[in-house]
Write an enzyme that holds these catalytic residues in place. Structure first.
Site, PDB file in Angstrom:
ATOM      1  N   ASP A   7      39.823 -11.303 -25.594  1.00  0.00           N
ATOM      2  CA  ASP A   7      40.284 -11.460 -24.289  1.00  0.00           C
ATOM      3  C   ASP A   7      41.754 -10.737 -24.468  1.00  0.00           C
ATOM      4  O   ASP A   7      42.341 -10.396 -25.520  1.00  0.00           O
ATOM      5  CB  ASP A   7      40.547 -12.772 -23.857  1.00  0.00           C
ATOM      6  CG  ASP A   7      41.585 -12.966 -22.737  1.00  0.00           C
ATOM      7  OD1 ASP A   7      40.933 -12.312 -21.675  1.00  0.00           O
ATOM      8  OD2 ASP A   7      42.177 -13.726 -22.450  1.00  0.00           O
ATOM      9  N   LEU A   8      42.459 -10.191 -23.471  1.00  0.00           N
ATOM     10  CA  LEU A   8      43.961  -9.651 -23.267  1.00  0.00           C
ATOM     11  C   LEU A   8      44.886 -10.759 -22.910  1.00  0.00           C
ATOM     12  O   LEU A   8      45.525 -11.126 -23.983  1.00  0.00           O
ATOM     13  CB  LEU A   8      43.786  -8.491 -22.433  1.00  0.00           C
ATOM     14  CG  LEU A   8      45.006  -7.920 -22.424  1.00  0.00           C
ATOM     15  CD1 LEU A   8      45.687  -7.322 -23.640  1.00  0.00           C
ATOM     16  CD2 LEU A   8      44.914  -6.594 -21.369  1.00  0.00           C
TER      17      LEU A   8
END
Length: 216
Positions: A8-9
């Site tokens: 995920d970012l």
């Protein structure tokens, strides 16, 4: 061990809290809603924006779409860089690349923004692919993003794939696609949220990720 690691970012690779909450506050102000405690807006970090405006502020579908447009007015040039890479992340990505494993970004953030952020912080070079949502609000759900990644890499053996994220959406999206998941506590979720979602692993900091990815 795992050969393909999805990240995920927001809340996993970078602390994007200031930029996202400032952008949400800017958008809400257009509707006469003032938010003084920005921690109240952390719930917007991770899930699709349109859904969050509907869920947390009761916006109609039409108002939510407009709210996302206002959000992007602030975010596109300013909020996007009110952001910082978590300590230890670049070293982890460097080790993944050195080991021959593949790292991929799987985010519900629009792909165009994700790429700008990763190029800005000089992290894009560590990833095989950067996959995110489309600007027309399609492919925003995490399970859809993960599915796109798996298809693009033509992965048949999903037992070698691990999704790393900080919110329940990362864990549930991984589960829906039949891959393992790791929840991190240095982002915007908490232990209860990640455990309830069914994370295979939950870690406190970046260094705790190493023994799960690499043979020790």
């Amino acid at each position: 061990m795992y050969d393909v690691i999805l990240f995920d970012l927001d809340g996993t690779l970078t602390d994007s809290g200031p930029g996202i909450t400032n952008s949400v506050a800017y958008s809400l102000k257009k509707y006469g809603i003032e938010v003084t405690d920005r921690t109240q807006l952390y719930k917007f970090i991770g899930p699709p924006l349109k859904e969050s405006f509907e869920k947390y502020y009761g916006f109609s579908a039409e108002d939510s779409r407009k709210a996302v447009e206002y959000y992007r007015e602030y975010y596109t040039d300013k909020g996007i860089f009110e952001n910082a890479v978590y300590e230890g992340i670049e070293e982890l990505l460097r080790e993944i690349r050195k080991s021959g494993k593949k790292a991929v970004v799987a985010t519900s953030k629009p792909e165009i923004f994700a790429k700008r952020i990763l190029v800005h912080f000089d992290l894009a070079k560590y990833f095989e692919h950067i996959v995110g949502a489309n600007m027309d609000e399609t492919r925003t759900k995490k399970d859809e993003v993960i599915s796109c990644v798996l298809q693009s890499l033509a992965i048949s053996d999903r037992s070698n794939v691990l999704m790393i994220g900080d919110r329940k959406h990362d864990i549930l999206g991984a589960k829906k696609n039949g891959i393992a998941s790791l929840g991190v506590l240095f982002g915007f979720g908490d232990y209860e949220e990640l455990e309830k979602a069914g994370a295979n692993y939950i870690v406190k900091n970046v260094k705790d990720i190493y023994p799960i990815i690499f043979e020790t």
